[in-house]
Design a protein around this motif. Sequence first.
Motif, PDB file in Angstrom:
ATOM      1  N   GLN A   1       0.827  -1.205   0.000  1.00 28.28           N
ATOM      2  CA  GLN A   1       0.000   0.000   0.000  1.00 28.28           C
ATOM      3  C   GLN A   1       0.863   1.256   0.000  1.00 28.28           C
ATOM      4  N   MET A   2       1.922   1.260   0.803  1.00 28.51           N
ATOM      5  CA  MET A   2       2.808   2.426   0.853  1.00 28.51           C
ATOM      6  C   MET A   2       3.488   2.647  -0.492  1.00 28.51           C
ATOM      7  N   ASP A   3       3.956   1.568  -1.119  1.00 26.02           N
ATOM      8  CA  ASP A   3       4.593   1.692  -2.433  1.00 26.02           C
ATOM      9  C   ASP A   3       3.620   2.255  -3.461  1.00 26.02           C
ATOM     10  N   LEU A   4       2.388   1.757  -3.440  1.00 24.62           N
ATOM     11  CA  LEU A   4       1.372   2.222  -4.382  1.00 24.62           C
ATOM     12  C   LEU A   4       1.100   3.714  -4.204  1.00 24.62           C
ATOM     13  N   LEU A   5       0.907   4.127  -2.956  1.00 20.28           N
ATOM     14  CA  LEU A   5       0.672   5.551  -2.690  1.00 20.28           C
ATOM     15  C   LEU A   5       1.882   6.400  -3.053  1.00 20.28           C
ATOM     16  N   ASN A   6       3.054   5.900  -2.747  1.00 18.47           N
ATOM     17  CA  ASN A   6       4.266   6.661  -3.018  1.00 18.47           C
ATOM     18  C   ASN A   6       4.472   6.866  -4.515  1.00 18.47           C
ATOM     19  N   THR A   7       4.278   5.824  -5.309  1.00 10.63           N
ATOM     20  CA  THR A   7       4.495   5.961  -6.747  1.00 10.63           C
ATOM     21  C   THR A   7       3.366   6.734  -7.419  1.00 10.63           C
ATOM     22  N   THR A   8       2.160   6.669  -6.882  1.00  9.71           N
ATOM     23  CA  THR A   8       1.031   7.331  -7.523  1.00  9.71           C
ATOM     24  C   THR A   8       0.930   8.801  -7.159  1.00  9.71           C
ATOM     25  N   VAL A   9       1.114   9.136  -5.871  1.00 14.11           N
ATOM     26  CA  VAL A   9       0.854  10.506  -5.443  1.00 14.11           C
ATOM     27  C   VAL A   9       1.977  11.087  -4.594  1.00 14.11           C
ATOM     28  N   VAL A  10       2.301  10.446  -3.498  1.00 14.34           N
ATOM     29  CA  VAL A  10       3.177  11.029  -2.490  1.00 14.34           C
ATOM     30  C   VAL A  10       4.543  11.398  -3.060  1.00 14.34           C
ATOM     31  N   GLY A  11       5.127  10.520  -3.862  1.00 16.54           N
ATOM     32  CA  GLY A  11       6.439  10.797  -4.436  1.00 16.54           C
ATOM     33  C   GLY A  11       6.428  11.978  -5.393  1.00 16.54           C
ATOM     34  N   LYS A  12       5.253  12.326  -5.901  1.00 13.27           N
ATOM     35  CA  LYS A  12       5.130  13.419  -6.869  1.00 13.27           C
ATOM     36  C   LYS A  12       4.809  14.762  -6.213  1.00 13.27           C
TER      37      LYS A  12
END
Length: 187
Positions: A115-126
């Motif tokens: 879940q963290m990876d998904l959120l990070n690559t989709t929104v948080v990292g951006k």
Amino acid sequence: MNNRCILQLALLLCFSTTALSLSYNLLRLQQFNSSVECQKLLEQLNGRPADCLSDRMDFKIPKEIKHPQQFQKEYTAFVIYEMLKDIFHVLERGYTNPGWNETIVTDLLAKLNHQMDLLNTTVVGKLGEENKRQAYSMIILRLKSYYVRIRTYLDAKEYSSCAWTVVRDELYWNFSFINRLTDKFQN
């Protein structure tokens, strides 16, 4: 010539907004399904012993988490990410409950990590650094204090079976709050 550039720019903006909207809808669905799976895994861990009622505690989750109406999508994703990260650390760092099935805990940690990876690559990292700082100053400090209270409680109770049961129940409710926050992706 200028009209053609304006038309192209308008089409590009329209398509990028549509793509972002689809991305949030997919993220919302994946996040919701993953949270439900995490709740099911938590339910599979040992039930509440009758003598643990006296160990119950209100850890005081921040009110913004209970009522997330004011969050923007980007901030919501960041808050969810931070919640998942802290839940992960509660379970990973202090896990000493010999009564829990290690396979279930491992599956739960893997699901949280996904879940963290998904959120990070989709929104948080951006998110830009300024947006991260704003999100951090809004709620993350109170959220971090909430998880510190949970870890302090476990320490004070010497990671007893009852303490883990109370914390397990609290974390179960965290996923309900995460699902409420995830609904913000739809707006």
